[in-house]
Enzyme design. Structure first.
Site, mmCIF file in Angstrom:
data_model
loop_
_atom_site.group_PDB
_atom_site.id
_atom_site.type_symbol
_atom_site.label_atom_id
_atom_site.label_comp_id
_atom_site.label_asym_id
_atom_site.label_seq_id
_atom_site.Cartn_x
_atom_site.Cartn_y
_atom_site.Cartn_z
ATOM 1 N N PRO A 133 0.648 -1.201 -0.034
ATOM 2 C CA PRO A 133 0.065 0.017 0.092
ATOM 3 C C PRO A 133 1.087 1.167 -0.149
ATOM 4 O O PRO A 133 1.888 1.211 0.663
ATOM 5 C CB PRO A 133 -0.927 -0.045 1.216
ATOM 6 C CG PRO A 133 -0.600 -1.683 1.709
ATOM 7 C CD PRO A 133 0.692 -1.939 1.280
ATOM 8 N N GLY A 136 1.462 8.666 0.699
ATOM 9 C CA GLY A 136 2.143 9.918 0.395
ATOM 10 C C GLY A 136 3.801 9.800 0.314
ATOM 11 O O GLY A 136 4.515 10.330 -0.155
ATOM 12 N N GLY A 137 3.897 8.345 0.537
ATOM 13 C CA GLY A 137 5.553 8.027 0.430
ATOM 14 C C GLY A 137 6.168 8.549 1.316
ATOM 15 O O GLY A 137 7.358 8.593 1.164
ATOM 16 N N THR A 138 5.846 9.055 2.569
ATOM 17 C CA THR A 138 6.641 9.870 3.581
ATOM 18 C C THR A 138 7.275 8.813 4.521
ATOM 19 O O THR A 138 8.130 9.269 5.625
ATOM 20 C CB THR A 138 6.058 10.777 4.157
ATOM 21 O OG1 THR A 138 4.879 10.033 4.841
ATOM 22 C CG2 THR A 138 5.258 11.829 3.264
ATOM 23 N N GLU A 266 0.448 -1.239 9.606
ATOM 24 C CA GLU A 266 1.315 -0.735 8.559
ATOM 25 C C GLU A 266 1.228 -1.509 7.225
ATOM 26 O O GLU A 266 1.847 -1.976 6.665
ATOM 27 C CB GLU A 266 2.651 -0.947 9.029
ATOM 28 C CG GLU A 266 3.113 -0.067 10.291
ATOM 29 C CD GLU A 266 4.371 -0.188 10.804
ATOM 30 O OE1 GLU A 266 5.439 -0.386 9.858
ATOM 31 O OE2 GLU A 266 4.706 -0.009 12.191
ATOM 32 N N ILE A 268 0.071 -4.576 6.789
ATOM 33 C CA ILE A 268 0.177 -6.219 6.871
ATOM 34 C C ILE A 268 -1.177 -6.755 7.110
ATOM 35 O O ILE A 268 -1.337 -8.012 6.832
ATOM 36 C CB ILE A 268 1.220 -6.591 7.874
ATOM 37 C CG1 ILE A 268 0.987 -6.495 9.032
ATOM 38 C CG2 ILE A 268 2.638 -5.770 7.624
ATOM 39 C CD1 ILE A 268 1.565 -7.072 10.391
ATOM 40 N N LEU A 269 -2.129 -6.158 7.771
ATOM 41 C CA LEU A 269 -3.502 -6.724 7.871
ATOM 42 C C LEU A 269 -4.561 -6.434 6.899
ATOM 43 O O LEU A 269 -5.750 -6.983 7.285
ATOM 44 C CB LEU A 269 -3.788 -6.375 9.399
ATOM 45 C CG LEU A 269 -2.964 -6.957 10.586
ATOM 46 C CD1 LEU A 269 -3.349 -6.538 11.795
ATOM 47 C CD2 LEU A 269 -2.394 -8.429 10.461
ATOM 48 N N TYR A 465 13.036 13.506 20.138
ATOM 49 C CA TYR A 465 13.104 13.536 18.711
ATOM 50 C C TYR A 465 14.284 13.863 18.241
ATOM 51 O O TYR A 465 14.675 15.096 18.734
ATOM 52 C CB TYR A 465 11.832 14.548 18.038
ATOM 53 C CG TYR A 465 11.784 14.338 16.471
ATOM 54 C CD1 TYR A 465 10.930 13.541 15.902
ATOM 55 C CD2 TYR A 465 12.614 14.944 15.671
ATOM 56 C CE1 TYR A 465 10.770 13.242 14.596
ATOM 57 C CE2 TYR A 465 12.682 14.857 14.391
ATOM 58 C CZ TYR A 465 11.624 14.061 13.852
ATOM 59 O OH TYR A 465 11.400 13.978 12.346
#
Length: 545
Positions: A133, A136-138, A266, A268-269, A465
Protein backbone atom coordinates in the site's frame (compact mmCIF):
# COMPACT_ATOMS: atom_id res chain seq x y z
CA UNK A 1 -5.64 17.33 -5.75
CA UNK A 2 -7.32 15.47 -8.57
CA UNK A 3 -6.02 11.91 -8.74
CA UNK A 4 -5.41 11.98 -12.49
CA UNK A 5 -3.07 14.96 -12.15
CA UNK A 6 -1.41 13.62 -9.04
CA UNK A 7 -0.45 10.22 -10.39
CA UNK A 8 1.19 11.96 -13.35
CA UNK A 9 3.23 14.11 -10.98
CA UNK A 10 4.35 11.08 -9.06
CA UNK A 11 5.42 9.46 -12.27
CA UNK A 12 7.70 12.42 -12.94
CA UNK A 13 9.98 11.35 -10.12
CA UNK A 14 12.40 13.72 -8.37
CA UNK A 15 14.72 12.84 -5.49
CA UNK A 16 12.57 14.41 -2.77
CA UNK A 17 9.27 14.74 -4.54
CA UNK A 18 8.73 18.32 -3.31
CA UNK A 19 10.42 21.63 -3.99
CA UNK A 20 13.64 21.89 -2.01
CA UNK A 21 14.63 24.89 0.09
CA UNK A 22 18.15 26.31 -0.41
CA UNK A 23 20.52 26.96 2.46
CA UNK A 24 21.37 30.57 3.18
CA UNK A 25 25.00 31.75 2.96
CA UNK A 26 24.98 32.21 6.74
CA UNK A 27 23.80 28.62 7.24
CA UNK A 28 26.51 27.31 4.91
CA UNK A 29 29.20 29.27 6.75
CA UNK A 30 28.03 28.00 10.10
CA UNK A 31 27.84 24.38 8.94
CA UNK A 32 31.28 24.67 7.37
CA UNK A 33 32.68 25.76 10.71
CA UNK A 34 30.63 23.38 12.87
CA UNK A 35 30.90 20.04 11.03
CA UNK A 36 33.55 20.71 8.42
CA UNK A 37 31.27 21.14 5.46
CA UNK A 38 33.22 20.91 2.21
CA UNK A 39 33.00 23.19 -0.80
CA UNK A 40 32.36 20.22 -3.09
CA UNK A 41 28.75 19.57 -4.01
CA UNK A 42 27.35 16.10 -4.63
CA UNK A 43 24.24 16.49 -6.78
CA UNK A 44 21.86 13.61 -7.35
CA UNK A 45 22.31 11.21 -10.23
CA UNK A 46 19.66 11.98 -12.90
CA UNK A 47 16.75 9.55 -12.66
CA UNK A 48 17.32 8.58 -16.31
CA UNK A 49 20.61 6.96 -15.27
CA UNK A 50 19.12 4.81 -12.50
CA UNK A 51 18.86 1.09 -13.12
CA UNK A 52 15.19 0.13 -13.24
CA UNK A 53 14.69 -3.58 -13.95
CA UNK A 54 12.05 -4.78 -16.35
CA UNK A 55 8.65 -5.51 -14.83
CA UNK A 56 8.13 -9.11 -13.69
CA UNK A 57 4.35 -8.82 -13.69
CA UNK A 58 3.13 -11.74 -15.78
CA UNK A 59 0.78 -11.25 -18.73
CA UNK A 60 -2.26 -12.99 -17.20
CA UNK A 61 -2.48 -11.04 -13.90
CA UNK A 62 -1.64 -7.83 -15.73
CA UNK A 63 -4.55 -8.42 -18.11
CA UNK A 64 -6.90 -9.13 -15.19
CA UNK A 65 -5.77 -5.97 -13.38
CA UNK A 66 -6.21 -3.88 -16.53
CA UNK A 67 -9.70 -5.31 -17.01
CA UNK A 68 -10.54 -4.33 -13.42
CA UNK A 69 -8.91 -0.89 -13.23
CA UNK A 70 -8.55 0.14 -16.85
CA UNK A 71 -5.29 0.05 -18.78
CA UNK A 72 -4.46 3.68 -17.85
CA UNK A 73 -4.39 2.75 -14.18
CA UNK A 74 -1.94 -0.15 -14.36
CA UNK A 75 1.43 1.55 -14.84
CA UNK A 76 4.58 -0.37 -15.71
CA UNK A 77 6.75 2.45 -17.09
CA UNK A 78 10.06 3.08 -15.32
CA UNK A 79 9.24 6.59 -14.09
CA UNK A 80 5.99 5.58 -12.39
CA UNK A 81 7.56 2.54 -10.74
CA UNK A 82 10.62 4.47 -9.64
CA UNK A 83 8.36 7.09 -8.05
CA UNK A 84 7.07 4.44 -5.62
CA UNK A 85 10.44 2.80 -4.91
CA UNK A 86 10.72 3.46 -1.20
CA UNK A 87 10.01 6.37 1.09
CA UNK A 88 11.80 9.43 2.42
CA UNK A 89 14.44 8.11 4.82
CA UNK A 90 18.07 9.16 4.47
CA UNK A 91 18.87 5.69 3.16
CA UNK A 92 16.11 5.96 0.54
CA UNK A 93 17.37 9.35 -0.63
CA UNK A 94 21.01 8.26 -0.76
CA UNK A 95 20.17 5.17 -2.82
CA UNK A 96 18.31 7.30 -5.34
CA UNK A 97 20.92 10.04 -5.42
CA UNK A 98 23.88 7.69 -5.81
CA UNK A 99 22.24 5.33 -8.29
CA UNK A 100 22.40 2.41 -5.86
CA UNK A 101 20.27 -0.69 -6.27
CA UNK A 102 16.60 0.02 -5.53
CA UNK A 103 13.64 -2.23 -4.73
CA UNK A 104 11.34 -1.13 -7.55
CA UNK A 105 7.75 -2.43 -7.84
CA UNK A 106 6.78 -4.32 -10.97
CA UNK A 107 3.70 -2.15 -11.48
CA UNK A 108 1.78 0.72 -9.95
CA UNK A 109 -1.96 0.19 -9.50
CA UNK A 110 -4.39 3.11 -9.16
CA UNK A 111 -7.83 2.00 -7.97
CA UNK A 112 -10.50 4.67 -7.49
CA UNK A 113 -12.77 3.15 -4.81
CA UNK A 114 -12.73 0.58 -1.99
CA UNK A 115 -14.43 -2.09 -4.10
CA UNK A 116 -11.65 -1.89 -6.69
CA UNK A 117 -9.03 -2.16 -3.94
CA UNK A 118 -10.77 -5.34 -2.79
CA UNK A 119 -10.75 -6.63 -6.36
CA UNK A 120 -7.01 -5.93 -6.68
CA UNK A 121 -6.27 -7.98 -3.57
CA UNK A 122 -8.32 -10.89 -4.84
CA UNK A 123 -6.42 -10.94 -8.14
CA UNK A 124 -3.04 -10.58 -6.41
CA UNK A 125 -3.84 -13.33 -3.92
CA UNK A 126 -4.84 -15.64 -6.76
CA UNK A 127 -1.55 -15.03 -8.59
CA UNK A 128 0.67 -14.80 -5.48
CA UNK A 129 1.68 -11.16 -6.02
CA UNK A 130 2.90 -9.01 -3.15
CA UNK A 131 1.00 -5.76 -2.55
CA UNK A 132 2.58 -2.68 -0.97
CA UNK A 133 0.00 0.00 0.00
CA UNK A 134 1.32 3.45 -0.96
CA UNK A 135 0.05 6.82 0.25
CA UNK A 136 2.22 9.92 0.39
CA UNK A 137 5.47 7.94 0.35
CA UNK A 138 6.75 9.68 3.50
CA UNK A 139 7.82 6.60 5.46
CA UNK A 140 11.28 6.97 6.99
CA UNK A 141 11.51 3.38 8.28
CA UNK A 142 11.20 1.33 5.08
CA UNK A 143 7.43 1.00 5.45
CA UNK A 144 6.73 1.30 1.70
CA UNK A 145 9.77 -0.55 0.36
CA UNK A 146 8.73 -2.71 -2.60
CA UNK A 147 9.82 -6.01 -1.05
CA UNK A 148 8.83 -9.12 -2.98
CA UNK A 149 8.77 -11.52 -0.03
CA UNK A 150 9.31 -14.53 -2.28
CA UNK A 151 6.23 -13.74 -4.37
CA UNK A 152 5.95 -13.87 -8.16
CA UNK A 153 5.90 -10.07 -8.40
CA UNK A 154 5.34 -6.98 -6.25
CA UNK A 155 3.00 -4.08 -7.00
CA UNK A 156 2.60 -0.66 -5.39
CA UNK A 157 -1.08 -0.05 -4.64
CA UNK A 158 -1.23 3.74 -4.82
CA UNK A 159 -4.40 5.10 -3.21
CA UNK A 160 -4.08 8.60 -4.67
CA UNK A 161 -7.45 8.35 -6.47
CA UNK A 162 -9.25 7.54 -3.19
CA UNK A 163 -9.32 11.23 -2.36
CA UNK A 164 -12.91 12.06 -1.40
CA UNK A 165 -14.68 13.40 1.66
CA UNK A 166 -17.43 10.78 1.95
CA UNK A 167 -19.48 12.43 4.67
CA UNK A 168 -19.41 15.00 7.45
CA UNK A 169 -21.74 14.72 10.45
CA UNK A 170 -21.62 18.13 12.18
CA UNK A 171 -23.73 16.96 15.14
CA UNK A 172 -21.49 14.00 15.93
CA UNK A 173 -18.40 15.80 14.62
CA UNK A 174 -17.35 12.82 12.54
CA UNK A 175 -15.94 12.99 9.03
CA UNK A 176 -15.41 9.97 6.79
CA UNK A 177 -12.39 10.43 4.54
CA UNK A 178 -10.96 8.15 1.89
CA UNK A 179 -7.50 6.87 2.69
CA UNK A 180 -5.63 8.43 -0.23
CA UNK A 181 -6.62 12.00 0.61
CA UNK A 182 -3.65 14.24 1.35
CA UNK A 183 -3.64 15.90 4.77
CA UNK A 184 -3.55 19.33 3.15
CA UNK A 185 -6.67 18.61 1.11
CA UNK A 186 -8.49 17.11 4.10
CA UNK A 187 -7.76 20.17 6.18
CA UNK A 188 -8.89 22.48 3.39
CA UNK A 189 -12.20 20.64 2.93
CA UNK A 190 -12.89 20.47 6.65
CA UNK A 191 -12.05 24.14 7.16
CA UNK A 192 -14.58 25.05 4.48
CA UNK A 193 -17.21 23.43 6.74
CA UNK A 194 -15.89 25.09 9.91
CA UNK A 195 -13.93 22.11 11.25
CA UNK A 196 -10.34 20.94 11.62
CA UNK A 197 -8.67 17.59 12.12
CA UNK A 198 -5.85 19.27 14.02
CA UNK A 199 -3.24 16.80 12.80
CA UNK A 200 -0.06 18.50 11.62
CA UNK A 201 3.00 16.22 11.49
CA UNK A 202 6.10 17.43 9.68
CA UNK A 203 5.02 15.24 6.76
CA UNK A 204 1.75 17.24 6.54
CA UNK A 205 2.42 18.54 3.02
CA UNK A 206 2.65 15.03 1.52
CA UNK A 207 1.15 12.46 3.89
CA UNK A 208 -2.30 10.87 3.57
CA UNK A 209 -5.15 10.01 5.91
CA UNK A 210 -4.62 6.28 5.38
CA UNK A 211 -0.92 6.64 6.10
CA UNK A 212 -1.66 8.43 9.36
CA UNK A 213 -3.89 5.55 10.46
CA UNK A 214 -1.56 2.78 9.29
CA UNK A 215 1.39 4.18 11.26
CA UNK A 216 -0.23 5.61 14.42
CA UNK A 217 0.92 9.06 13.45
CA UNK A 218 1.41 11.90 15.93
CA UNK A 219 1.27 15.55 14.89
CA UNK A 220 2.90 18.68 16.21
CA UNK A 221 -0.37 19.68 17.92
CA UNK A 222 -1.07 16.25 19.40
CA UNK A 223 -0.74 17.56 22.95
CA UNK A 224 -4.00 19.38 22.33
CA UNK A 225 -5.82 17.46 19.59
CA UNK A 226 -4.52 13.98 20.38
CA UNK A 227 -2.57 11.45 18.37
CA UNK A 228 -4.17 10.16 15.19
CA UNK A 229 -5.35 6.92 16.79
CA UNK A 230 -7.26 9.06 19.31
CA UNK A 231 -9.15 10.64 16.41
CA UNK A 232 -10.19 7.43 14.63
CA UNK A 233 -13.83 6.46 15.15
CA UNK A 234 -13.98 3.81 12.47
CA UNK A 235 -11.92 2.22 9.72
CA UNK A 236 -12.64 0.25 6.53
CA UNK A 237 -10.06 -2.17 5.15
CA UNK A 238 -9.73 -4.43 2.15
CA UNK A 239 -8.08 -7.77 2.97
CA UNK A 240 -7.43 -10.95 0.96
CA UNK A 241 -10.00 -12.62 3.22
CA UNK A 242 -12.67 -10.01 2.47
CA UNK A 243 -13.66 -6.49 3.49
CA UNK A 244 -13.27 -5.57 7.17
CA UNK A 245 -15.19 -2.72 8.81
CA UNK A 246 -14.57 -1.58 12.38
CA UNK A 247 -16.14 1.07 14.60
CA UNK A 248 -19.84 1.63 15.21
CA UNK A 249 -20.03 3.74 18.39
CA UNK A 250 -17.90 6.28 20.30
CA UNK A 251 -17.11 3.64 22.93
CA UNK A 252 -17.75 -0.06 23.30
CA UNK A 253 -17.15 -2.98 25.66
CA UNK A 254 -17.82 -5.55 22.92
CA UNK A 255 -14.47 -7.25 23.32
CA UNK A 256 -11.02 -5.81 22.58
CA UNK A 257 -10.98 -2.70 20.40
CA UNK A 258 -10.02 -4.17 17.03
CA UNK A 259 -9.78 -0.68 15.55
CA UNK A 260 -6.53 -0.36 17.46
CA UNK A 261 -5.29 -3.59 15.89
CA UNK A 262 -5.97 -2.23 12.41
CA UNK A 263 -4.52 1.20 13.22
CA UNK A 264 -0.75 0.91 13.23
CA UNK A 265 -0.79 -2.37 11.30
CA UNK A 266 1.35 -0.80 8.55
CA UNK A 267 -0.45 -2.51 5.70
CA UNK A 268 0.18 -6.09 6.82
CA UNK A 269 -3.41 -6.72 7.96
CA UNK A 270 -5.22 -4.97 5.14
CA UNK A 271 -5.34 -1.90 2.95
CA UNK A 272 -7.11 0.96 4.72
CA UNK A 273 -9.60 2.51 2.29
CA UNK A 274 -11.72 4.79 4.50
CA UNK A 275 -11.25 6.37 7.93
CA UNK A 276 -13.93 7.94 10.11
CA UNK A 277 -12.30 10.62 12.22
CA UNK A 278 -13.33 12.91 15.03
CA UNK A 279 -13.12 16.55 13.98
CA UNK A 280 -13.29 19.75 16.01
CA UNK A 281 -14.44 23.29 15.29
CA UNK A 282 -11.76 25.21 13.41
CA UNK A 283 -10.02 27.63 15.81
CA UNK A 284 -10.79 31.30 15.47
CA UNK A 285 -7.87 32.40 17.62
CA UNK A 286 -4.34 31.15 18.01
CA UNK A 287 -1.22 32.25 19.84
CA UNK A 288 2.32 30.91 19.52
CA UNK A 289 5.14 32.19 21.67
CA UNK A 290 8.60 31.14 22.73
CA UNK A 291 10.45 30.98 26.04
CA UNK A 292 13.98 30.02 27.04
CA UNK A 293 14.68 27.75 29.99
CA UNK A 294 18.18 27.35 31.46
CA UNK A 295 19.20 23.72 31.04
CA UNK A 296 17.65 20.47 29.84
CA UNK A 297 16.54 19.28 33.27
CA UNK A 298 14.78 22.57 34.02
CA UNK A 299 13.17 22.40 30.59
CA UNK A 300 11.82 18.88 31.02
CA UNK A 301 10.63 19.79 34.53
CA UNK A 302 8.68 22.65 32.95
CA UNK A 303 7.03 20.43 30.33
CA UNK A 304 6.29 17.77 32.94
CA UNK A 305 4.55 20.40 35.06
CA UNK A 306 2.39 21.41 32.11
CA UNK A 307 1.47 17.79 31.40
CA UNK A 308 0.76 16.73 34.95
CA UNK A 309 -1.28 19.83 35.75
CA UNK A 310 -3.17 19.14 32.49
CA UNK A 311 -2.49 22.54 30.98
CA UNK A 312 -0.37 21.55 27.99
CA UNK A 313 -0.54 23.89 25.04
CA UNK A 314 -1.72 22.31 21.80
CA UNK A 315 1.88 22.59 20.60
CA UNK A 316 4.44 21.98 23.34
CA UNK A 317 8.00 21.64 22.09
CA UNK A 318 11.24 21.80 24.07
CA UNK A 319 14.62 21.91 22.28
CA UNK A 320 17.80 20.81 24.03
CA UNK A 321 20.86 23.13 24.15
CA UNK A 322 22.32 21.75 20.90
CA UNK A 323 19.12 22.17 18.92
CA UNK A 324 18.66 25.62 20.43
CA UNK A 325 22.21 26.52 19.39
CA UNK A 326 21.48 25.48 15.82
CA UNK A 327 18.21 27.40 15.72
CA UNK A 328 19.91 30.54 17.02
CA UNK A 329 22.87 30.18 14.66
CA UNK A 330 20.65 29.82 11.62
CA UNK A 331 18.37 32.71 12.60
CA UNK A 332 20.95 35.23 11.41
CA UNK A 333 24.13 36.62 12.93
CA UNK A 334 22.61 39.85 14.27
CA UNK A 335 19.60 38.13 15.83
CA UNK A 336 21.74 35.40 17.34
CA UNK A 337 24.19 37.89 18.82
CA UNK A 338 21.45 40.08 20.30
CA UNK A 339 19.64 37.10 21.79
CA UNK A 340 22.87 35.66 23.14
CA UNK A 341 23.62 38.93 24.91
CA UNK A 342 20.11 39.01 26.39
CA UNK A 343 20.33 35.46 27.70
CA UNK A 344 23.76 35.99 29.23
CA UNK A 345 22.47 39.13 30.93
CA UNK A 346 19.66 37.02 32.38
CA UNK A 347 22.16 34.43 33.64
CA UNK A 348 21.12 31.72 31.18
CA UNK A 349 24.07 29.42 30.45
CA UNK A 350 22.45 26.45 28.69
CA UNK A 351 19.46 27.85 26.79
CA UNK A 352 16.67 25.46 25.83
CA UNK A 353 13.96 26.86 23.57
CA UNK A 354 10.37 26.15 24.64
CA UNK A 355 7.63 26.82 22.07
CA UNK A 356 4.00 26.87 23.19
CA UNK A 357 1.06 27.26 20.83
CA UNK A 358 -2.65 27.44 21.62
CA UNK A 359 -5.75 27.20 19.41
CA UNK A 360 -9.07 28.45 20.74
CA UNK A 361 -12.54 29.46 19.71
CA UNK A 362 -12.63 32.73 21.63
CA UNK A 363 -10.24 35.33 23.00
CA UNK A 364 -11.38 34.47 26.55
CA UNK A 365 -10.66 30.77 26.10
CA UNK A 366 -7.24 31.53 24.69
CA UNK A 367 -6.42 33.89 27.54
CA UNK A 368 -7.53 31.39 30.17
CA UNK A 369 -5.55 28.51 28.69
CA UNK A 370 -2.40 30.58 28.36
CA UNK A 371 -2.74 31.89 31.92
CA UNK A 372 -3.10 28.34 33.26
CA UNK A 373 0.07 27.25 31.45
CA UNK A 374 2.03 30.25 32.71
CA UNK A 375 0.93 29.47 36.28
CA UNK A 376 2.17 25.90 35.88
CA UNK A 377 5.59 27.30 34.98
CA UNK A 378 5.78 29.45 38.09
CA UNK A 379 8.52 27.33 39.70
CA UNK A 380 10.68 27.31 36.55
CA UNK A 381 12.69 30.39 35.65
CA UNK A 382 11.99 31.29 32.04
CA UNK A 383 12.98 34.10 29.72
CA UNK A 384 10.07 35.10 27.50
CA UNK A 385 11.03 35.70 23.88
CA UNK A 386 7.51 36.66 22.86
CA UNK A 387 5.11 35.96 20.06
CA UNK A 388 7.39 36.85 17.16
CA UNK A 389 9.71 33.93 17.95
CA UNK A 390 6.76 31.56 18.40
CA UNK A 391 5.10 32.62 15.17
CA UNK A 392 8.43 32.28 13.36
CA UNK A 393 8.63 28.65 14.48
CA UNK A 394 5.06 28.06 13.29
CA UNK A 395 5.69 29.58 9.87
CA UNK A 396 8.74 27.34 9.28
CA UNK A 397 7.53 24.13 10.91
CA UNK A 398 7.20 22.15 7.67
CA UNK A 399 10.42 23.42 6.08
CA UNK A 400 12.75 20.73 7.43
CA UNK A 401 12.07 18.06 4.77
CA UNK A 402 12.49 20.64 2.00
CA UNK A 403 16.04 21.41 3.13
CA UNK A 404 17.27 17.83 2.98
CA UNK A 405 18.24 17.93 -0.69
CA UNK A 406 20.31 21.06 -0.14
CA UNK A 407 22.11 19.40 2.78
CA UNK A 408 22.64 16.19 0.82
CA UNK A 409 24.04 18.21 -2.07
CA UNK A 410 26.67 19.51 0.37
CA UNK A 411 27.70 16.07 1.57
CA UNK A 412 25.77 16.08 4.84
CA UNK A 413 24.30 12.99 6.46
CA UNK A 414 20.94 14.30 7.72
CA UNK A 415 18.42 12.03 9.40
CA UNK A 416 16.02 11.75 12.31
CA UNK A 417 14.89 9.12 14.78
CA UNK A 418 12.53 9.18 17.73
CA UNK A 419 11.45 7.33 20.85
CA UNK A 420 9.54 7.89 24.10
CA UNK A 421 9.81 6.88 27.73
CA UNK A 422 8.67 7.83 31.22
CA UNK A 423 9.75 11.11 32.82
CA UNK A 424 12.10 9.37 35.24
CA UNK A 425 14.07 7.79 32.40
CA UNK A 426 13.96 10.63 29.88
CA UNK A 427 17.38 12.19 30.47
CA UNK A 428 19.14 8.83 30.66
CA UNK A 429 17.58 7.80 27.35
CA UNK A 430 18.57 11.06 25.67
CA UNK A 431 22.14 10.68 26.89
CA UNK A 432 22.40 7.05 25.76
CA UNK A 433 21.09 7.75 22.25
CA UNK A 434 23.25 10.86 21.84
CA UNK A 435 26.36 8.93 22.85
CA UNK A 436 25.57 6.10 20.41
CA UNK A 437 25.07 8.52 17.53
CA UNK A 438 28.12 10.68 18.23
CA UNK A 439 30.44 7.69 18.63
CA UNK A 440 29.31 6.13 15.36
CA UNK A 441 29.14 9.27 13.20
CA UNK A 442 32.26 11.15 14.22
CA UNK A 443 34.81 11.57 11.42
CA UNK A 444 38.17 13.21 12.01
CA UNK A 445 38.26 16.13 14.42
CA UNK A 446 34.71 17.32 13.79
CA UNK A 447 31.87 15.93 15.88
CA UNK A 448 28.42 15.43 14.38
CA UNK A 449 25.58 17.64 15.50
CA UNK A 450 23.02 15.60 17.42
CA UNK A 451 19.96 17.66 18.28
CA UNK A 452 17.03 16.56 20.41
CA UNK A 453 13.64 17.93 21.34
CA UNK A 454 10.56 16.86 23.26
CA UNK A 455 7.79 16.91 20.68
CA UNK A 456 4.94 15.22 22.58
CA UNK A 457 4.27 15.19 26.31
CA UNK A 458 2.02 13.06 28.51
CA UNK A 459 1.35 12.87 32.24
CA UNK A 460 3.65 9.86 32.54
CA UNK A 461 6.41 10.70 30.06
CA UNK A 462 7.39 12.25 26.76
CA UNK A 463 8.86 11.62 23.35
CA UNK A 464 12.39 12.42 22.22
CA UNK A 465 13.04 13.39 18.62
CA UNK A 466 16.66 13.40 17.41
CA UNK A 467 18.03 15.12 14.33
CA UNK A 468 21.55 14.37 13.09
CA UNK A 469 23.86 16.44 10.88
CA UNK A 470 27.23 14.87 10.11
CA UNK A 471 29.79 14.82 7.29
CA UNK A 472 28.80 12.01 4.95
CA UNK A 473 31.17 9.15 4.30
CA UNK A 474 31.17 9.49 0.53
CA UNK A 475 32.25 5.89 -0.08
CA UNK A 476 30.16 4.18 2.61
CA UNK A 477 27.22 6.51 3.19
CA UNK A 478 24.61 3.80 3.75
CA UNK A 479 26.83 1.74 6.05
CA UNK A 480 27.76 4.87 8.02
CA UNK A 481 24.14 5.66 8.90
CA UNK A 482 23.09 2.03 9.33
CA UNK A 483 25.85 1.54 11.91
CA UNK A 484 24.77 4.65 13.82
CA UNK A 485 21.05 3.82 13.63
CA UNK A 486 21.61 0.29 14.93
CA UNK A 487 23.66 1.62 17.84
CA UNK A 488 20.94 4.14 18.65
CA UNK A 489 18.24 1.46 18.52
CA UNK A 490 20.30 -0.76 20.82
CA UNK A 491 20.53 2.18 23.22
CA UNK A 492 16.76 2.67 23.08
CA UNK A 493 15.90 -1.02 23.64
CA UNK A 494 14.92 -1.57 27.26
CA UNK A 495 14.85 2.17 27.97
CA UNK A 496 12.00 3.33 25.70
CA UNK A 497 9.82 2.40 22.76
CA UNK A 498 11.49 1.64 19.46
CA UNK A 499 9.11 4.10 17.79
CA UNK A 500 6.84 6.80 19.15
CA UNK A 501 5.32 7.79 15.78
CA UNK A 502 7.54 6.82 12.83
CA UNK A 503 6.29 3.20 13.01
CA UNK A 504 8.25 -0.06 12.67
CA UNK A 505 8.54 -0.79 8.95
CA UNK A 506 11.69 -2.67 8.03
CA UNK A 507 14.18 -0.60 10.00
CA UNK A 508 12.80 -1.14 13.52
CA UNK A 509 11.59 -4.71 13.07
CA UNK A 510 14.65 -6.35 14.70
CA UNK A 511 13.84 -4.59 17.99
CA UNK A 512 10.07 -5.10 18.07
CA UNK A 513 10.06 -8.57 19.60
CA UNK A 514 12.03 -7.31 22.61
CA UNK A 515 9.32 -4.69 23.17
CA UNK A 516 6.15 -6.77 22.70
CA UNK A 517 7.50 -10.21 23.63
CA UNK A 518 7.15 -13.61 22.00
CA UNK A 519 3.43 -13.79 22.80
CA UNK A 520 2.79 -10.36 21.31
CA UNK A 521 4.64 -11.37 18.16
CA UNK A 522 2.58 -14.57 17.98
CA UNK A 523 -0.66 -12.59 18.32
CA UNK A 524 0.29 -10.32 15.39
CA UNK A 525 1.35 -13.30 13.31
CA UNK A 526 -1.94 -15.07 13.98
CA UNK A 527 -3.92 -11.97 13.05
CA UNK A 528 -2.03 -11.71 9.77
CA UNK A 529 -2.71 -15.33 8.92
CA UNK A 530 -6.42 -14.78 9.56
CA UNK A 531 -6.77 -11.93 7.06
CA UNK A 532 -3.83 -12.66 4.72
CA UNK A 533 -3.30 -16.43 4.64
CA UNK A 534 -0.80 -16.38 1.76
CA UNK A 535 1.16 -13.37 3.02
CA UNK A 536 0.82 -10.98 0.08
CA UNK A 537 0.30 -7.81 2.15
CA UNK A 538 3.40 -5.60 2.57
CA UNK A 539 5.98 -8.37 3.06
CA UNK A 540 8.88 -7.76 5.40
CA UNK A 541 7.24 -4.99 7.45
CA UNK A 542 6.41 -4.91 11.17
CA UNK A 543 6.85 -8.66 11.79
CA UNK A 544 9.00 -11.32 10.17
CA UNK A 545 7.01 -13.25 7.57
Amino acid sequence: MNGEIEHTLRGSWTPSGAASAPLSPAALRWLRHRIGLTETTTPAVPSSLLDVPESSLAETPRAELEALLGERHVLVDAAARLGRAGGMSYSDLVRRRDGAELAVPDAVLLPSDPELVQGVLEICARHDIAVVPFGGGTSVVGGVDALRGGKNAVVALDLVRLDRLISLDPDSRIAVLQAGMRATEAESLLTAHGFTLGHFPQSFERATIGGFAATRSAGQASSGYGRFEDMVEGVRLATPAGEWKLGIAPASAAGPDLRQLAIGSEGILGVITEVAVRVRPAPRRSRYEAFVVDGWQAGTDAVRALAQERVLADVTRLSDPTETEVQLALSGQLKARALGNLLRAKGVRNPCLLVLGWDAGTRTELKQRRAAAVRALRDVRTVRLGRAAGESWKSHRFSGPRQRDALLDRGVCVETLETATSWSGLSELRSAVRTALVCNLQTGSKQPIVMCHVSHAYETGASLYFTVLAPRDSEHALAQWQRAKEAACDAIAGRGTISHHHAVGVDHRPWLRAEIGDIGTAVLTAAKRAVDPTGILNPGKLIRD
